[in-house]
Scaffold this motif. Sequence first.
Motif, PDB file in Angstrom:
ATOM      1  N   ALA A 116      14.462  -3.422 -11.299  1.00 31.66           N
ATOM      2  CA  ALA A 116      14.640  -4.012 -12.625  1.00 31.66           C
ATOM      3  C   ALA A 116      14.216  -5.472 -12.591  1.00 31.66           C
ATOM      4  CB  ALA A 116      16.098  -3.901 -13.076  1.00 31.66           C
ATOM      5  N   VAL A 117      13.882  -5.993 -13.771  1.00 30.90           N
ATOM      6  CA  VAL A 117      13.520  -7.408 -13.893  1.00 30.90           C
ATOM      7  C   VAL A 117      14.074  -7.938 -15.205  1.00 30.90           C
ATOM      8  CG1 VAL A 117      11.282  -6.937 -14.977  1.00 30.90           C
ATOM      9  CG2 VAL A 117      11.627  -9.091 -13.747  1.00 30.90           C
ATOM     10  N   ILE A 118      14.418  -9.218 -15.208  1.00 34.31           N
ATOM     11  CA  ILE A 118      14.908  -9.877 -16.411  1.00 34.31           C
ATOM     12  C   ILE A 118      14.137 -11.178 -16.602  1.00 34.31           C
ATOM     13  CG2 ILE A 118      16.782 -11.056 -15.183  1.00 34.31           C
ATOM     14  CD1 ILE A 118      18.501 -10.587 -17.742  1.00 34.31           C
ATOM     15  N   ALA A 119      13.771 -11.446 -17.842  1.00 35.10           N
ATOM     16  CA  ALA A 119      12.994 -12.641 -18.150  1.00 35.10           C
ATOM     17  C   ALA A 119      13.840 -13.897 -18.007  1.00 35.10           C
ATOM     18  CB  ALA A 119      12.440 -12.528 -19.564  1.00 35.10           C
ATOM     19  N   TRP A 120      13.179 -15.032 -17.947  1.00 35.09           N
ATOM     20  CA  TRP A 120      13.798 -16.326 -17.704  1.00 35.09           C
ATOM     21  C   TRP A 120      14.893 -16.625 -18.717  1.00 35.09           C
ATOM     22  CZ3 TRP A 120       8.987 -14.602 -17.538  1.00 35.09           C
ATOM     23  CH2 TRP A 120       8.273 -14.578 -18.731  1.00 35.09           C
ATOM     24  N   GLY A 121      14.698 -16.250 -19.978  1.00 35.08           N
ATOM     25  CA  GLY A 121      15.705 -16.512 -21.003  1.00 35.08           C
ATOM     26  C   GLY A 121      16.824 -15.483 -21.011  1.00 35.08           C
ATOM     27  N   GLY A 122      16.598 -14.356 -20.349  1.00 35.06           N
ATOM     28  CA  GLY A 122      17.632 -13.334 -20.246  1.00 35.06           C
ATOM     29  C   GLY A 122      17.609 -12.282 -21.334  1.00 35.06           C
ATOM     30  N   GLY A 179      14.312 -10.462 -10.399  1.00 34.84           N
ATOM     31  CA  GLY A 179      14.220  -9.014 -10.274  1.00 34.84           C
ATOM     32  C   GLY A 179      15.062  -8.476  -9.136  1.00 34.84           C
ATOM     33  N   TRP A 180      15.300  -7.184  -9.208  1.00 35.35           N
ATOM     34  CA  TRP A 180      15.938  -6.445  -8.125  1.00 35.35           C
ATOM     35  C   TRP A 180      14.956  -5.385  -7.622  1.00 35.35           C
ATOM     36  CZ3 TRP A 180      20.457  -7.656  -5.807  1.00 35.35           C
ATOM     37  CH2 TRP A 180      21.350  -8.481  -6.500  1.00 35.35           C
ATOM     38  N   PHE A 181      14.866  -5.308  -6.318  1.00 34.94           N
ATOM     39  CA  PHE A 181      14.050  -4.304  -5.648  1.00 34.94           C
ATOM     40  C   PHE A 181      14.931  -3.612  -4.620  1.00 34.94           C
ATOM     41  CE2 PHE A 181       9.719  -5.555  -7.027  1.00 34.94           C
ATOM     42  CZ  PHE A 181      10.035  -6.744  -7.675  1.00 34.94           C
ATOM     43  N   ARG A 182      14.499  -2.465  -4.115  1.00 31.31           N
ATOM     44  CA  ARG A 182      15.284  -1.784  -3.091  1.00 31.31           C
ATOM     45  C   ARG A 182      14.365  -1.102  -2.090  1.00 31.31           C
ATOM     46  NH1 ARG A 182      17.940   3.123  -6.768  1.00 31.31           N
ATOM     47  NH2 ARG A 182      16.017   4.347  -7.037  1.00 31.31           N
ATOM     48  N   GLN A 183      14.902  -0.914  -0.896  1.00 32.92           N
ATOM     49  CA  GLN A 183      14.162  -0.215   0.139  1.00 32.92           C
ATOM     50  C   GLN A 183      15.090   0.760   0.840  1.00 32.92           C
ATOM     51  OE1 GLN A 183      12.119  -2.707   2.999  1.00 32.92           O
ATOM     52  NE2 GLN A 183      10.744  -1.034   3.575  1.00 32.92           N
ATOM     53  N   TYR A 201      17.375  -5.960  -2.785  1.00 27.41           N
ATOM     54  CA  TYR A 201      16.911  -7.331  -2.662  1.00 27.41           C
ATOM     55  C   TYR A 201      16.771  -7.976  -4.038  1.00 27.41           C
ATOM     56  CZ  TYR A 201      15.480  -5.886   2.033  1.00 27.41           C
ATOM     57  OH  TYR A 201      15.453  -5.410   3.324  1.00 27.41           O
ATOM     58  N   CYS A 202      17.199  -9.210  -4.101  1.00 25.05           N
ATOM     59  CA  CYS A 202      16.988 -10.034  -5.284  1.00 25.05           C
ATOM     60  C   CYS A 202      15.710 -10.837  -5.070  1.00 25.05           C
ATOM     61  CB  CYS A 202      18.192 -10.963  -5.446  1.00 25.05           C
ATOM     62  SG  CYS A 202      18.071 -12.139  -6.787  1.00 25.05           S
ATOM     63  N   ALA A 203      14.953 -11.048  -6.142  1.00 24.33           N
ATOM     64  CA  ALA A 203      13.708 -11.805  -6.038  1.00 24.33           C
ATOM     65  C   ALA A 203      13.541 -12.700  -7.258  1.00 24.33           C
ATOM     66  CB  ALA A 203      12.520 -10.859  -5.918  1.00 24.33           C
ATOM     67  N   ALA A 204      12.832 -13.797  -7.059  1.00 23.84           N
ATOM     68  CA  ALA A 204      12.592 -14.754  -8.143  1.00 23.84           C
ATOM     69  C   ALA A 204      11.103 -15.089  -8.199  1.00 23.84           C
ATOM     70  CB  ALA A 204      13.393 -16.024  -7.915  1.00 23.84           C
TER      71      ALA A 204
END
Length: 127
Positions: free
Chosen positions: A49-55, A35-39, A95-98
């Motif tokens: 935004a978020v994307i699933a493991w398979g894309g 996912g992407w987050f922002r501050q 920020y990128c997150a997993a």
Amino acid sequence: QVQLVESGGGLVQAGGSLRLSCAASGRAASSYAMGWFRQAPGKEREFVAVIAWGGGITYYADSVKGRFTISRDNAKSTVYLQMNSLKPEDTAVYYCAAEKTRLANLRDYVYYHMDYWGEGTLVTVSS
């Protein structure tokens, strides 16, 4: 353990575009939701935004829907955020997150405590 490194931030005029990248290293990173987050200055961190493991499945915040696109290249262990039609209110540290846990509905990642985070990359949109 997963390490995340963002890149691609910078200064852009309103209406312009930027593409952020997030390089992931570590075991099984390609099987995680990303996912992407922002501050923004003076504000709390928010979901982008978020994307699933398979894309194949994605979910976006209403504020960026239709302007931003999240994608991933698992062969390169990289997630992207293409940002078009940028507005001054998009100014923030991104920020990128997993996350290893596979939630049934991607919208549940909006307030989920993601496992791993990058250091962030600054995006500044001038008016």
